[in-house]
Design a protein around this motif. Structure first.
Motif, PDB file in Angstrom:
ATOM      1  N   THR A 169       0.828  -1.203   0.000  1.00  0.00           N
ATOM      2  CA  THR A 169       0.000   0.000   0.000  1.00  0.00           C
ATOM      3  C   THR A 169       0.863   1.253   0.000  1.00  0.00           C
ATOM      4  O   THR A 169       0.459   2.278  -0.516  1.00  0.00           O
ATOM      5  N   GLY A 170       2.071   1.151   0.560  1.00  0.00           N
ATOM      6  CA  GLY A 170       2.954   2.312   0.583  1.00  0.00           C
ATOM      7  C   GLY A 170       3.916   2.327  -0.595  1.00  0.00           C
ATOM      8  O   GLY A 170       4.883   3.075  -0.588  1.00  0.00           O
ATOM      9  N   ALA A 171       3.668   1.494  -1.600  1.00  0.00           N
ATOM     10  CA  ALA A 171       4.574   1.414  -2.750  1.00  0.00           C
ATOM     11  C   ALA A 171       4.551   2.722  -3.534  1.00  0.00           C
ATOM     12  O   ALA A 171       3.489   3.306  -3.735  1.00  0.00           O
ATOM     13  N   PRO A 172       5.724   3.190  -3.988  1.00  0.00           N
ATOM     14  CA  PRO A 172       5.774   4.436  -4.758  1.00  0.00           C
ATOM     15  C   PRO A 172       5.022   4.273  -6.082  1.00  0.00           C
ATOM     16  O   PRO A 172       5.000   3.181  -6.654  1.00  0.00           O
ATOM     17  N   GLN A 173       4.421   5.353  -6.536  1.00  0.00           N
ATOM     18  CA  GLN A 173       3.676   5.314  -7.795  1.00  0.00           C
ATOM     19  C   GLN A 173       4.584   5.721  -8.949  1.00  0.00           C
ATOM     20  O   GLN A 173       5.155   6.812  -8.948  1.00  0.00           O
ATOM     21  N   LEU A 174       4.721   4.837  -9.932  1.00  0.00           N
ATOM     22  CA  LEU A 174       5.487   5.147 -11.129  1.00  0.00           C
ATOM     23  C   LEU A 174       4.523   5.616 -12.214  1.00  0.00           C
ATOM     24  O   LEU A 174       3.385   5.160 -12.276  1.00  0.00           O
ATOM     25  N   THR A 175       5.008   6.499 -13.079  1.00  0.00           N
ATOM     26  CA  THR A 175       4.190   6.917 -14.214  1.00  0.00           C
ATOM     27  C   THR A 175       4.093   5.752 -15.198  1.00  0.00           C
ATOM     28  O   THR A 175       4.869   4.789 -15.120  1.00  0.00           O
ATOM     29  N   ASP A 176       3.154   5.829 -16.129  1.00  0.00           N
ATOM     30  CA  ASP A 176       3.010   4.777 -17.143  1.00  0.00           C
ATOM     31  C   ASP A 176       4.304   4.612 -17.927  1.00  0.00           C
ATOM     32  O   ASP A 176       4.735   3.499 -18.217  1.00  0.00           O
ATOM     33  N   ARG A 177       4.948   5.737 -18.263  1.00  0.00           N
ATOM     34  CA  ARG A 177       6.184   5.688 -19.054  1.00  0.00           C
ATOM     35  C   ARG A 177       7.310   5.056 -18.237  1.00  0.00           C
ATOM     36  O   ARG A 177       8.077   4.244 -18.747  1.00  0.00           O
ATOM     37  N   GLU A 178       7.410   5.407 -16.962  1.00  0.00           N
ATOM     38  CA  GLU A 178       8.448   4.814 -16.104  1.00  0.00           C
ATOM     39  C   GLU A 178       8.241   3.309 -15.991  1.00  0.00           C
ATOM     40  O   GLU A 178       9.202   2.536 -16.051  1.00  0.00           O
ATOM     41  N   THR A 179       6.991   2.891 -15.853  1.00  0.00           N
ATOM     42  CA  THR A 179       6.687   1.462 -15.769  1.00  0.00           C
ATOM     43  C   THR A 179       7.059   0.760 -17.071  1.00  0.00           C
ATOM     44  O   THR A 179       7.627  -0.339 -17.066  1.00  0.00           O
ATOM     45  N   GLU A 180       6.784   1.423 -18.195  1.00  0.00           N
ATOM     46  CA  GLU A 180       7.108   0.857 -19.508  1.00  0.00           C
ATOM     47  C   GLU A 180       8.620   0.703 -19.667  1.00  0.00           C
ATOM     48  O   GLU A 180       9.117  -0.341 -20.111  1.00  0.00           O
ATOM     49  N   VAL A 181       9.373   1.731 -19.272  1.00  0.00           N
ATOM     50  CA  VAL A 181      10.838   1.678 -19.343  1.00  0.00           C
ATOM     51  C   VAL A 181      11.356   0.587 -18.408  1.00  0.00           C
ATOM     52  O   VAL A 181      12.216  -0.217 -18.787  1.00  0.00           O
ATOM     53  N   LEU A 182      10.794   0.512 -17.195  1.00  0.00           N
ATOM     54  CA  LEU A 182      11.196  -0.507 -16.221  1.00  0.00           C
ATOM     55  C   LEU A 182      10.978  -1.910 -16.784  1.00  0.00           C
ATOM     56  O   LEU A 182      11.833  -2.789 -16.663  1.00  0.00           O
ATOM     57  N   ARG A 183       9.845  -2.120 -17.445  1.00  0.00           N
ATOM     58  CA  ARG A 183       9.529  -3.422 -18.034  1.00  0.00           C
ATOM     59  C   ARG A 183      10.586  -3.802 -19.086  1.00  0.00           C
ATOM     60  O   ARG A 183      11.045  -4.941 -19.138  1.00  0.00           O
ATOM     61  N   LEU A 184      11.000  -2.834 -19.901  1.00  0.00           N
ATOM     62  CA  LEU A 184      11.989  -3.110 -20.961  1.00  0.00           C
ATOM     63  C   LEU A 184      13.389  -3.325 -20.375  1.00  0.00           C
ATOM     64  O   LEU A 184      14.154  -4.144 -20.871  1.00  0.00           O
ATOM     65  N   VAL A 185      13.692  -2.588 -19.300  1.00  0.00           N
ATOM     66  CA  VAL A 185      14.974  -2.801 -18.606  1.00  0.00           C
ATOM     67  C   VAL A 185      15.021  -4.231 -18.077  1.00  0.00           C
ATOM     68  O   VAL A 185      16.017  -4.936 -18.215  1.00  0.00           O
ATOM     69  N   ALA A 186      13.904  -4.683 -17.492  1.00  0.00           N
ATOM     70  CA  ALA A 186      13.834  -6.028 -16.911  1.00  0.00           C
ATOM     71  C   ALA A 186      13.986  -7.107 -17.974  1.00  0.00           C
ATOM     72  O   ALA A 186      14.454  -8.206 -17.687  1.00  0.00           O
ATOM     73  N   LYS A 187      13.603  -6.780 -19.198  1.00  0.00           N
ATOM     74  CA  LYS A 187      13.739  -7.758 -20.289  1.00  0.00           C
ATOM     75  C   LYS A 187      15.156  -7.780 -20.847  1.00  0.00           C
ATOM     76  O   LYS A 187      15.458  -8.542 -21.754  1.00  0.00           O
ATOM     77  N   GLY A 188      16.025  -6.909 -20.317  1.00  0.00           N
ATOM     78  CA  GLY A 188      17.433  -6.936 -20.713  1.00  0.00           C
ATOM     79  C   GLY A 188      17.794  -6.016 -21.868  1.00  0.00           C
ATOM     80  O   GLY A 188      18.891  -6.096 -22.409  1.00  0.00           O
ATOM     81  N   LEU A 189      16.880  -5.116 -22.259  1.00  0.00           N
ATOM     82  CA  LEU A 189      17.192  -4.206 -23.365  1.00  0.00           C
ATOM     83  C   LEU A 189      18.151  -3.116 -22.899  1.00  0.00           C
ATOM     84  O   LEU A 189      18.090  -2.676 -21.745  1.00  0.00           O
ATOM     85  N   SER A 190      19.021  -2.680 -23.795  1.00  0.00           N
ATOM     86  CA  SER A 190      19.935  -1.579 -23.476  1.00  0.00           C
ATOM     87  C   SER A 190      19.153  -0.273 -23.551  1.00  0.00           C
ATOM     88  O   SER A 190      18.057  -0.216 -24.123  1.00  0.00           O
ATOM     89  N   TYR A 191      19.722   0.793 -23.006  1.00  0.00           N
ATOM     90  CA  TYR A 191      19.054   2.103 -23.075  1.00  0.00           C
ATOM     91  C   TYR A 191      18.806   2.487 -24.532  1.00  0.00           C
ATOM     92  O   TYR A 191      17.764   3.036 -24.864  1.00  0.00           O
ATOM     93  N   LYS A 192      19.782   2.193 -25.383  1.00  0.00           N
ATOM     94  CA  LYS A 192      19.652   2.537 -26.808  1.00  0.00           C
ATOM     95  C   LYS A 192      18.462   1.791 -27.424  1.00  0.00           C
ATOM     96  O   LYS A 192      17.655   2.373 -28.153  1.00  0.00           O
ATOM     97  N   GLN A 193      18.343   0.493 -27.117  1.00  0.00           N
ATOM     98  CA  GLN A 193      17.233  -0.301 -27.655  1.00  0.00           C
ATOM     99  C   GLN A 193      15.888   0.203 -27.130  1.00  0.00           C
ATOM    100  O   GLN A 193      14.910   0.266 -27.879  1.00  0.00           O
ATOM    101  N   ILE A 194      15.851   0.582 -25.853  1.00  0.00           N
ATOM    102  CA  ILE A 194      14.613   1.105 -25.271  1.00  0.00           C
ATOM    103  C   ILE A 194      14.245   2.420 -25.954  1.00  0.00           C
ATOM    104  O   ILE A 194      13.086   2.645 -26.310  1.00  0.00           O
ATOM    105  N   ALA A 195      15.247   3.286 -26.149  1.00  0.00           N
ATOM    106  CA  ALA A 195      14.998   4.573 -26.802  1.00  0.00           C
ATOM    107  C   ALA A 195      14.419   4.370 -28.205  1.00  0.00           C
ATOM    108  O   ALA A 195      13.456   5.033 -28.595  1.00  0.00           O
TER     109      ALA A 195
END
Length: 195
Positions: free
Chosen positions: A128-154
């Protein structure tokens, strides 16, 4: 900032002292050091200097060694069979905050974090006290977790490399995490890498 070596060391205790004195952006570390094992050097340096990123350069591709290095705070793991250009590229990517692994080892690390995440935790954080991420932050986080580089995410999200870095930094701040490895662990624990 130009690429340059700020210090070298011949054994584990010397590596800790020199890393603390020089505070490098990236510590390239051998696991097999006299005097103090590389994983202990990594733990001590990361504890003393949380902003230092550690790239392990090892002859061993043994799964236990790789996982031990990551658990001790390493953000990357490269085999010594890597070419000099591959090493330079790995150091630059590590400095930029990307986890760098010899091909095949990234999947091993992700698999281990998945296994750990599936085990019941004795001290589960209060959601319940978890920080709220924006939709874009969550999307970037999901791609980071899949192992994509910053360049690939961009490229995938049609945003700049710098914007991806900003989203990752904001997310790290909100979640009170220190590096991309912890961020990946957080995402995997919440199943974001499967989404």
């Amino acid at each position: 900032m130009p690429d340059r070596v700020v210090a070298t060391a011949g054994d584990g205790p010397q590596a800790v002292r020199r890393a603390k004195a020089a505070a490098p952006d990236v510590l390239v570390l051998d696991l097999n050091l006299p005097g103090l094992p590389g994983v202990q050097v990594c733990k001590q340096v990361v504890h003393a200097l949380p902003d230092v990123r550690v790239l392990v350069l090892s002859a061993s591709g043994e799964h236990a060694d790789v996982l031990e290095a990551v658990k001790s705070g390493a953000t990357g793991y490269l085999l010594k069979s890597a070419g000099s250009q591959e090493l330079l590229d790995a150091v630059r990517r590590t400095a930029a905050g990307e986890p760098v692994f010899t091909p095949g080892l990234a999947g091993l690390v992700l698999g281990e974090y998945r296994r750990l995440a599936s085990e019941p935790s004795s001290a589960a954080p209060d959601e319940t006290g978890a920080p709220q991420l924006t939709d874009r932050e969550t999307e970037v986080l999901r791609l980071v977790a899949k192992g994509l580089s910053y360049k690939q995410i961009a490229e995938r999200l049609v945003i700049s490399h710098r914007t991806v870095q900003n989203h990752v930094q904001n997310t790290l701040g909100k979640l009170q995490l220190h590096n991309r490895v912890e961020l990946v662990r957080y995402a995997i624990e919440r199943g974001l890498d499967d989404a």
